[in-house]
Write a protein that holds these residues in place. Structure first.
Motif, PDB file in Angstrom:
ATOM      1  N   ALA A  79       0.859  -1.188   0.000  1.00  0.00           N
ATOM      2  CA  ALA A  79       0.000   0.000   0.000  1.00  0.00           C
ATOM      3  C   ALA A  79       0.891   1.233   0.000  1.00  0.00           C
ATOM      4  CB  ALA A  79      -0.900   0.016   1.230  1.00  0.00           C
ATOM      5  N   THR A  80       0.391   2.327  -0.531  1.00  0.00           N
ATOM      6  CA  THR A  80       1.147   3.571  -0.532  1.00  0.00           C
ATOM      7  C   THR A  80       0.222   4.749  -0.272  1.00  0.00           C
ATOM      8  OG1 THR A  80       2.784   4.908  -1.720  1.00  0.00           O
ATOM      9  CG2 THR A  80       0.999   3.961  -3.025  1.00  0.00           C
ATOM     10  N   ALA A 121      -3.136  -1.588   4.208  1.00  0.00           N
ATOM     11  CA  ALA A 121      -3.730  -0.390   3.621  1.00  0.00           C
ATOM     12  C   ALA A 121      -3.227   0.819   4.383  1.00  0.00           C
ATOM     13  CB  ALA A 121      -5.256  -0.461   3.702  1.00  0.00           C
ATOM     14  N   THR A 122      -3.253   1.975   3.746  1.00  0.00           N
ATOM     15  CA  THR A 122      -2.856   3.200   4.414  1.00  0.00           C
ATOM     16  C   THR A 122      -3.752   4.343   3.970  1.00  0.00           C
ATOM     17  OG1 THR A 122      -0.986   4.644   4.969  1.00  0.00           O
ATOM     18  CG2 THR A 122      -1.113   3.862   2.698  1.00  0.00           C
ATOM     19  N   GLN A 127       0.412   8.179   7.355  1.00  0.00           N
ATOM     20  CA  GLN A 127       0.530   8.167   8.814  1.00  0.00           C
ATOM     21  C   GLN A 127      -0.250   7.006   9.421  1.00  0.00           C
ATOM     22  OE1 GLN A 127      -0.533  11.800  10.851  1.00  0.00           O
ATOM     23  NE2 GLN A 127      -0.511  10.816  12.852  1.00  0.00           N
ATOM     24  N   TYR A 128      -1.442   6.769   8.926  1.00  0.00           N
ATOM     25  CA  TYR A 128      -2.299   5.711   9.466  1.00  0.00           C
ATOM     26  C   TYR A 128      -2.253   4.505   8.544  1.00  0.00           C
ATOM     27  CZ  TYR A 128      -4.011   9.520  12.326  1.00  0.00           C
ATOM     28  OH  TYR A 128      -4.084  10.570  13.187  1.00  0.00           O
ATOM     29  N   ALA A 129      -1.909   3.358   9.126  1.00  0.00           N
ATOM     30  CA  ALA A 129      -1.818   2.131   8.337  1.00  0.00           C
ATOM     31  C   ALA A 129      -2.552   1.011   9.055  1.00  0.00           C
ATOM     32  CB  ALA A 129      -0.361   1.752   8.107  1.00  0.00           C
TER      33      ALA A 129
END
Length: 159
Positions: A79-80, A121-122, A127-129
């Motif tokens: 994920a990016t 997933a991000t 910042q949040y993953a």
């Protein structure tokens, strides 16, 4: 009872930018995960190992380069964020890795390496993953992957 004739479906217009073509990525790889930034410029692809690892493209998928990620790991998910700078990748039977330099280097995070990761997933900032564990549970990080907390376990399911 009579029925009105049904009109034949109309063909969708041909859009020049919706064509697919083979890229320079290795054709022998067993590809498992794919992620792109919001513009499509930065793309990451994971393989299940066997000498491949994680590949990155910074030119909309035209050319691909192997990264520093281990070529023998069973990479599953990737994920990016919206810019492509922050990326996460999961290893089946291994850990969660992150990159903060557009995929040039990958570092294992503090997430448990025995969870059997299957997906990640991000958010748009990186910042949040969130990561899915095959052993049960969803883990989250709110600090760019520095620490991970089990957000929900298989035993806490309401079903």
């Amino acid at each position: 009872v009579s029925s009105a004739p049904v009109a034949a479906p109309t063909a969708l217009p041909t859009v020049p930018y919706c064509t697919f073509q083979e890229t320079s990525a290795p054709t022998s790889a067993d590809w498992l995960g794919l992620a792109t930034d919001s513009s499509g410029q930065y793309v990451y692809a994971t393989t299940n190992g066997f000498g491949d690892g994680i590949y990155a493209s910074s030119d909309y998928g035209a050319t691909w380069t192997g990264t520093s990620a281990s070529s023998s790991a069973g990479w599953v998910g990737v994920a990016t964020d919206s810019t492509g700078q922050y990326a996460y990748a999961t290893v089946s039977g291994g850990g969660i890795y992150d990159s903060s330099d557009y995929g040039a280097t990958w570092t294992e995070t503090s997430a448990p390496s025995t969870a059997g990761w299957v997906g990640v997933a991000t958010d748009s900032t990186g910042q949040y993953a969130y990561a899915l564990a095959n052993s049960g549970g969803i883990y989250s990080s709110s600090v760019y992957g520095a620490t991970w907390t089990r957000a929900i376990s298989a035993s806490s399911s309401p079903y």
